[in-house]
Structure formats: C-alpha cells, structure tokens
Design a protein around this motif. Structure first.
Motif, short mmCIF file in Angstrom:
data_model
loop_
_atom_site.label_atom_id
_atom_site.label_comp_id
_atom_site.label_asym_id
_atom_site.label_seq_id
_atom_site.Cartn_x
_atom_site.Cartn_y
_atom_site.Cartn_z
N ALA A 179 0.66 -1.11 -0.03
CA ALA A 179 0.22 -0.06 -0.21
C ALA A 179 0.91 1.37 -0.02
CB ALA A 179 -1.08 0.01 1.29
N LYS A 180 2.22 1.34 0.52
CA LYS A 180 2.87 2.21 0.70
C LYS A 180 4.21 2.42 -0.37
CE LYS A 180 1.76 3.38 5.54
NZ LYS A 180 2.14 3.84 6.97
N GLY A 181 4.11 1.33 -1.11
CA GLY A 181 5.16 1.29 -2.11
C GLY A 181 6.00 -0.29 -2.09
N PRO A 182 7.11 0.03 -2.69
CA PRO A 182 7.94 -1.29 -2.86
C PRO A 182 8.04 -1.85 -1.34
CG PRO A 182 9.17 0.33 -3.56
CD PRO A 182 7.66 0.86 -3.43
N ASP A 183 8.28 -2.99 -1.00
CA ASP A 183 8.64 -3.60 0.33
C ASP A 183 10.42 -3.34 0.39
OD1 ASP A 183 10.01 -5.90 1.88
OD2 ASP A 183 7.72 -6.21 2.29
N VAL A 184 10.87 -2.60 1.19
CA VAL A 184 12.08 -2.22 1.25
C VAL A 184 12.97 -3.39 2.07
CG1 VAL A 184 11.76 0.24 1.13
CG2 VAL A 184 11.69 -0.82 3.35
N ALA A 185 12.23 -4.17 2.65
CA ALA A 185 12.87 -5.15 3.35
C ALA A 185 13.39 -6.33 2.30
CB ALA A 185 12.24 -5.88 4.45
N THR A 186 12.30 -6.43 1.42
CA THR A 186 12.79 -7.58 0.54
C THR A 186 13.61 -7.07 -0.47
OG1 THR A 186 10.53 -8.70 0.77
CG2 THR A 186 11.75 -8.89 -1.59
N LEU A 187 13.41 -5.73 -0.78
CA LEU A 187 14.60 -5.04 -1.71
C LEU A 187 15.89 -5.10 -1.30
CD1 LEU A 187 13.81 -1.57 -3.48
CD2 LEU A 187 15.80 -2.08 -2.64
#
Length: 461
Positions: free
Chosen positions: A224-232
């Motif tokens: 909902a807030k954009g790309p998943d930064v942990a996975t990125l």
C-alpha cells in the motif's frame, strides 16, 4: 415485441441484443428496416432507455444495425451471421495485448491502460492541431531536435520544478511516449544477464521488454505504501542488481502511491548497493494531492525520471520525456537517434500548445474528480459482488481486486473475452507469469452496468 426475462442470468442488455439479432436472422426485420426509437423500445420492453441505448450501441459496433443521425436505427445492409469463432488457445498476454488495441476487438476494455476518448482533452487536441496548420512550413517538414522540441523542454523544466525536480532543459530528452523512455533506460543500463529489480505486481509491458532483453528479474512485492524495502534490501545484497524499475504514483496496476518514507529508504539502498532507479511516473498529473518523487529527493543523481502526456491528453500524441543527470541525458539522446531518429516535433508542438492553454488545468481538475468518483463506485460495486480490494485508491486509473474464492482467473478471463470484455488478470503483472486471483481494473471503463451484470452472472462458487 421483444420478450425479456428479468429473472434470467443473462443481462437485459444482452437479451435485447440477442432478440434483435434473432429477428434479423429470421427475416422478421429485413435489410433497411427501421427499429423502434430508444424511448419507444424502452417503454414496450419495460426497461430503461439507457439499457436500450447500450444494446443499440453494441449492435452498431457488431455491424447488425446502422445509426443515422436524426433518423434513428436501421438494419444494416448485407449483414450475414458472423462466422463461428475459430478454436484458439486460452487468453494470454500476447493475445490480449493485440486484441485490446484493435478497433472493436474487445468493446469493453475494463482492464485497459487508457481513458475513454470523452474523458481526454479532445477540445485541446483539436485547437492545437488547428494552430499547427498555421505553423511555418519549416516546422511541418523537418526533423526535430535530437533531444526534442527546445521550447517544450524549457516548459517541462518549469513544470518539473513545481514537483521539486531540478531538471534544466539540456537534461531532458523528449520521447515517443513513456514507453520509449523505459526502452531507453533499459538500453542505457541493462546488459543481457544483468539482474534488475522490478515490482510485483508491476507494469506488464516493461516485464516483457526486460525479459526479451535478456535481463534477470528479481521481484519486489508492492504494498500500500510502495515497494517492500526489506525484500528489496535482501535482493540487492544477494543479486547485485544494476537497476530498480518502479512506478511511484498511482501505481500500475495497484493504484498505490509510494510514501515519502519508503522513497527515502529506496534511495538509501540504491546508494548502498550501487544501483540506478528508474522512476516511471506517467500518472503524476492525476494525483489528487502533492506527493514527493524519488527524483526530487535524489536530485536526479541516481534516478532517471520518466513522464508522459498520453494518459491525460491523448494516447495519439505519443509524447513523453526522460530527465536525468547530464551524462545520462546525452547518452539517452544518442540512443534515441540510433533507434528511430528524432521524435515528432509536430506532436511535441501540439503538446506544448495544450500545456500552455489556460483550459488544460481545469481539464485536469475535472479528470481527477471524475476518476475519484468512479473509483468509489467501482470499489463499492465489486465489493458487493464479493471481490476483495486490499487498497482503495483515492484517484487515478487503476485498482487491484481479488476475485471471489473459487472462481478460476483463467476461465473468467476467457469467458469475458468471448463476451467482448477485456479483463486484465494478475498473472500479466507478475515477472514469472505465475497464477493469481487478482485483476487490474480501470475505474473509468469498469464503472459500467454491463460489466457489473456480467460479473454477477458468473455467480459465486
């Protein structure tokens, strides 16, 4: 007199269409025969004029009847029964990509990526073309500047500054729509065998282009807030990507917008793992409010920023742009020339005329309001039919909805195509094409009683 069954699983519109076709095939309505008026048939059949008008429009589109202005509807000349639909494989992305762009191929493109023609800036396009007809002969007969029309690039410098993006005109390259911008970014940064990060779900045409280019795709879930930064971060550490392609505002296909916090985190990871970010932002003018871009936060150091006017003015314009650091912009202009010479100065001049028109701003305001209203209605209608919507967009074209449990996405897509409805199943937007019960809907097209009736007729398992 047409007999309609209000209890039938077939919609009233479809019953009217089938009833008229049956009368034509049996010879009850001969060639050139005049049909009842919309209001007259509505009264005799006990339905709304809207239902009759929709049925007549479908019959005209299929060639069964013809409309004559101020006279009414008549049975078309020499109309024979359509040949049986040939056997074909189930709908796939290649088939849908071709058919959805064909005139009349699928007459209700509920999952398409563009606005209906009467939502676009038709008056502005016509005025711009009239102005171009009076342009000096040199403009009408020459190649354009390699980077695109200088005056439009200067105008874009000002427009981008309003979004916090400092991009002098010499760092802007005009493109043949945002699609060419993506192609240029891919050719600039990615060699066959390189790993690139992409959003899942993400833009289907981009995923196909990267795969054809020989890139290895690593999928970053979109929330909902954009790309998943942990996975990125995990993928960046493992695969050493050269680039991350992201659609920041009113994301295609989920309708979400990247938050400022997520944008900051993405840029930190880009610096830490030394990859470039391609920010595809063709829907920026549809945002109901201000939203930070990665390009504004980054200052176009690692970010290549892409935009377009096709979504709000007219897809026929095919005018977009790429903004980047000086060296990248120069290389992009060179690649643009090797791939197709200059872009169309005529279309760029038309775009500038429309952007400078005082009515363009009010057009955008009306468009945002219409899309926000349509989003609300589509979300409510789909919800009532048992569809799940994890994020309700406040505007823009797209929403991402999950079909009711038990419905097969592939079968639903096939059945819709046979009914003239183009659905956009979730597998088109996933890097490996894996199965999904999600669908992309375009609020402007999906807010249609025919779609709602058809989805209701599929029932709940």
């Amino acid at each position: 007199m047409l007999q309609l069954d209000p209890d039938s699983r077939q919609s009233l519109t479809e019953q009217l269409v089938d009833g008229v076709i049956a009368k034509i095939e049996r010879g009850v309505l001969g060639e050139g025969a005049r049909l009842p008026s919309v209001r007259g048939l509505a009264q005799s059949a006990g339905v709304s004029p809207f239902t009759v008008a929709e049925a007549y429009n479908r019959l005209v589109a299929a060639g069964w009847i013809a409309s004559q202005r101020a006279r009414g509807y008549f049975v078309a000349a020499h109309r024979s029964k359509p040949a049986a639909t040939p056997e074909r494989a189930p709908v796939d992305d290649a088939w849908l990509l071709q058919r959805v762009y064909e005139d009349g191929g699928l007459d209700l493109p509920a999952g398409c990526g563009w606005l209906p023609h009467d939502w676009l800036y038709e008056d502005g396009v016509r005025a711009a073309l009239r102005a171009l007809a009076r342009a000096p002969a040199a403009m009408l007969t020459r190649y354009g500047h390699p980077q695109g029309l200088p005056t439009l690039r200067e105008h874009l410098q000002w427009r981008l500054a309003l979004r916090g993006i400092e991009a002098p005109a010499e760092r802007i390259v005009l493109t043949h729509g945002a699609s060419q911008g993506l192609d240029l970014a891919m050719r600039l940064l990615v060699k066959p065998g390189d790993t690139v990060l992409v959003e899942a779900p993400g833009y289907s045409t981009l995923l196909a282009a990267l795969t054809a280019h020989g890139a290895r795709l690593a999928a970053v879930p979109r929330g909902a807030k954009g790309p998943d930064v942990a996975t990125l971060a995990k993928l960046a550490a493992t695969h050493k990507p050269v680039a991350f392609f992201t659609n920041s505002a009113l994301h295609n296909p989920t309708g979400t917008t990247t938050s400022a916090m997520v944008a900051h985190q993405v840029l930190k990871l880009a610096e830490q793992f030394d990859f470039r970010v391609i920010e595809d932002d063709p829907f920026a003018d549809l945002l109901p409010g201000a939203s930070p871009t990665l390009a504004s936060l980054d200052g176009l150091q690692r970010v290549i920023y892409l935009g377009s006017f096709s979504k709000t003015m007219s897809p026929a314009l095919r005018v977009g742009y790429l903004a980047a650091d000086t060296a990248t912009a120069a290389r992009a202009a060179q690649l643009k020339m090797t791939g197709g010479l200059t872009s169309s100065e005529l279309m760029e001049a038309a775009a500038l005329t429309m952007l400078s028109d005082g009515h363009h701003r009010s057009h955008l305001e009306r468009l945002r309001e219409r899309l926000a209203d349509a989003q609300t209605r589509v979300c409510d209608k789909l919800g009532a039919l048992g569809w799940s919507i994890p994020h309700r967009p406040g505007g823009g074209l797209f929403l991402w909805a999950e079909a009711p449990a038990g419905l097969d996405a592939g079968q639903l897509t096939d059945a819709a195509a046979h009914a003239g409805i183009a659905l956009a199943p979730g597998r088109f937007y996933l890097p490996a094409g894996e199965g999904s019960r999600y669908f992309r809907f375009n609020a402007a097209w999906a807010d249609n009683s025919r779609l709602y009736d058809w989805l209701a007729s599929q029932g709940r398992p």
